[in-house]
Scaffold this active site. Structure first.
Site, PDB file in Angstrom:
ATOM      1  N   ASP A 153       0.823  -1.213   0.000  1.00 35.58           N
ATOM      2  CA  ASP A 153       0.000   0.000   0.000  1.00 35.58           C
ATOM      3  C   ASP A 153       0.859   1.266   0.000  1.00 35.58           C
ATOM      4  O   ASP A 153       2.035   1.237   0.352  1.00 35.58           O
ATOM      5  CB  ASP A 153      -0.921   0.014   1.221  1.00 35.58           C
ATOM      6  CG  ASP A 153      -0.155   0.080   2.523  1.00 35.58           C
ATOM      7  OD1 ASP A 153       0.854  -0.652   2.658  1.00 35.58           O
ATOM      8  OD2 ASP A 153      -0.536   0.857   3.419  1.00 35.58           O
ATOM      9  N   GLU A 154       0.242   2.355  -0.392  1.00 33.61           N
ATOM     10  CA  GLU A 154       0.785   3.711  -0.239  1.00 33.61           C
ATOM     11  C   GLU A 154       2.222   3.863  -0.750  1.00 33.61           C
ATOM     12  O   GLU A 154       3.098   4.369  -0.059  1.00 33.61           O
ATOM     13  CB  GLU A 154       0.720   4.140   1.230  1.00 33.61           C
ATOM     14  CG  GLU A 154      -0.700   4.254   1.771  1.00 33.61           C
ATOM     15  CD  GLU A 154      -0.728   4.815   3.176  1.00 33.61           C
ATOM     16  OE1 GLU A 154      -1.495   5.756   3.433  1.00 33.61           O
ATOM     17  OE2 GLU A 154       0.013   4.276   4.042  1.00 33.61           O
ATOM     18  N   VAL A 155       2.462   3.423  -1.958  1.00 30.35           N
ATOM     19  CA  VAL A 155       3.804   3.549  -2.526  1.00 30.35           C
ATOM     20  C   VAL A 155       3.926   4.910  -3.220  1.00 30.35           C
ATOM     21  O   VAL A 155       3.171   5.225  -4.149  1.00 30.35           O
ATOM     22  CB  VAL A 155       4.089   2.419  -3.528  1.00 30.35           C
ATOM     23  CG1 VAL A 155       5.506   2.549  -4.083  1.00 30.35           C
ATOM     24  CG2 VAL A 155       3.906   1.061  -2.856  1.00 30.35           C
TER      25      VAL A 155
END
Length: 511
Positions: A304-306
């Site tokens: 997530d959230e790269v």
């Protein structure tokens, strides 16, 4: 250790009531699937009560899970017991046969597995819910019970703040009381890497807040897994990447992407570098170790959230993008990375859990991968439930249960009214929702406030994941049961915060 959740269990439950009053057992939490009570009452002598296995039970003495539970639950059922009391004799027998057997002077629990028997015992401490005086009575109650969802998880974040072992073990105890069965251990993240690796010791010696005091040794991990197993709880670790890995880079050179300012390195680092073969060699070694330490069949890989900013700035990454034909679409680069590490875990005979971002970026992952939804308001996560299940993937819901978010008042009601299968889709799609998770992220949580922030708010989600939705649709009817259950948690040493104005007969005294 792969815990197979029982389909259902039946038992004649002996409910302790006050000597001078006839009361219902309001504090049964989560609510059983079926429950009927009788006014038949008998005195009971705790000194003579014994837990034993029925002769035709598939489980017998020597079953470590039930043997330990027998000893543990006696003190939960009779917290006020003293040796000077003397009343009648009751035996409790546990069966794994197909028939419910009831006779005078005994309670019979029938379960399809050891884990079902364990859950049944967890309901039996309703004995203690209404007992505060010296005299014990029982009234007959029949319960048929089974979980609505097979995966009922709770996430703790031990990277943003280190949680000492006693805080984790106490959380496992409280989880068992609410029939949670999965401990999602978000063990590492950007701020710190407290997991002490055998093969890569620099990860914690350089990446933890402190290399000696703020780590989880191999022995610590084994202790958590053992403690959880005896309570019917699986331990699923999460090693989130390629983002959320700043602490990893301190102990593993060349793992993270070097960020550039113009044509020169800026001295800062971004996500894991997905272009190097050494990255996958390292991850293969780390995951091989992790899967040997954590025996569960699941491994959470994050995803997530790269932030793509650093990748965009790096000329070597740019060259790799051109070579692979990815153009300027960095979601394809993340997909390349995630597909590689999912294949690594598959080769280790583990099933991957990933955050919904992996699906949203159209990454090619095995159909047995479980996707976890964490984003959005109800309209958003319902739409995502529809999309993921339409594609044929199993899914977990955590978006409405981020209970590290707090607000004034009875915000447990929001967690209680969640409807995990309320989305547009076929019945087959809805069966792909295998459960959900309560998440306690650690930005503002450590051992000083973990327990009261979790409980009893997490218990609201626990009932939604265990009980029949139609029978537990009323928040107002749930309130007195949850209020009583909160007092039960207090009595068991869990610092559960109040739901509203009121009191418990036995207030918390452990400070």
């Amino acid at each position: 250790m792969f815990l197979t959740e029982t389909k259902r269990f039946h038992f004649l439950l002996l409910l302790i009531i006050l000597h001078s009053e006839v009361e219902q057992a309001y504090a049964v939490w989560p609510m059983p699937q079926q429950m009927s009570q009788s006014t038949d009452r008998y005195p009971i002598n705790p000194q003579l009560l014994a837990f034993s296995y029925a002769r035709d039970s598939a489980a017998q003495s020597g079953c470590s899970v039930l043997d330990a539970a027998f000893e543990r639950y006696f003190n939960l059922i009779f917290p006020d017991f003293t040796v000077n009391q003397s009343h009648s004799h009751v035996h409790v027998h546990f069966l794994s046969s197909d028939n419910l057997s009831v006779s005078a002077g005994q309670a019979v629990l029938k379960a399809e597995s050891v884990w079902g028997a364990l859950r049944g015992q967890l309901t039996m401490p309703v004995f203690s819910f209404l007992l505060y005086f010296l005299q014990y009575f029982v009234n007959k109650t029949e319960i048929e019970d089974f979980p609505r969802f097979q995966f009922r998880g709770l996430l703790l974040d031990t990277s943003r703040h280190y949680l000492p072992m006693p805080a984790i073990l106490k959380t496992l105890d409280a989880m068992a009381y609410s029939k949670f069965n999965v401990f999602h251990w978000h063990i590492v993240d950007d701020p710190s890497f407290p997991y002490q690796s055998r093969n890569y010791p620099d990860l914690s010696s350089k990446g933890a807040f402190h290399p000696m005091t703020h780590i989880y040794t191999q022995s610590d991990v084994k202790r958590v897994i053992y403690h959880a197993r005896l309570r019917g709880i699986r331990v699923v670790p999460e090693f989130d990447s390629p983002g959320h890995t700043q602490s990893w880079g301190k102990g593993q050179p060349d793992l993270l992407t070097s960020c550039y300012k113009g044509k020169v390195p800026s001295g800062t680092f971004g996500p894991v570098n997905p272009t190097l073969s050494s990255t996958y060699q390292f991850l293969n070694g780390l995951f091989k170790e992790v899967t040997s330490v954590f025996p569960d069949s699941y491994l959470h890989l994050g995803g997530d959230e790269v932030d793509f900013t650093c990748w965009r700035s790096n000329p070597n990454v740019q060259a790799f993008m051109a070579k692979m034909g990815f153009g300027s679409d960095y979601t394809k680069l993340e997909s390349y990375y995630m597909e590689n590490i999912v294949n690594i875990t598959a080769a280790l005979n583990k099933t991957s859990i990933v955050w919904q971002d992996v699906f949203d970026y159209r990454e090619r992952i095995p159909m047995d991968t479980v996707l976890e939804i964490w984003k959005g308001v109800p309209a958003d996560y319902r739409a995502e439930l529809g999309r993921i299940t339409l594609a044929g993937y199993r899914v977990l819901l955590s978006a409405p249960w981020y209970i590290n978010h707090i607000s004034y008042g009875q915000d447990w009601r929001n967690a209680y009214t969640v409807q995990p299968q309320n989305f547009s889709g076929t019945e087959q799609q809805k069966k792909l929702v295998i459960g959900g998770e309560v998440c306690m992220w650690g930005e503002y949580v450590d051992a000083t406030n973990l327990t009261p922030r979790l409980w009893p708010r997490a218990s609201a989600a626990a009932e939604r994941l265990w009980s029949d939705e139609e029978k537990t649709s009323s928040v107002d009817k749930a309130f007195p049961r949850l209020e009583d259950f909160r007092c039960t948690l207090i009595r068991r040493g869990i610092q559960a915060e109040p739901l509203f104005v009121g009191h418990c007969k036995h207030e918390y005294s452990g400070l």
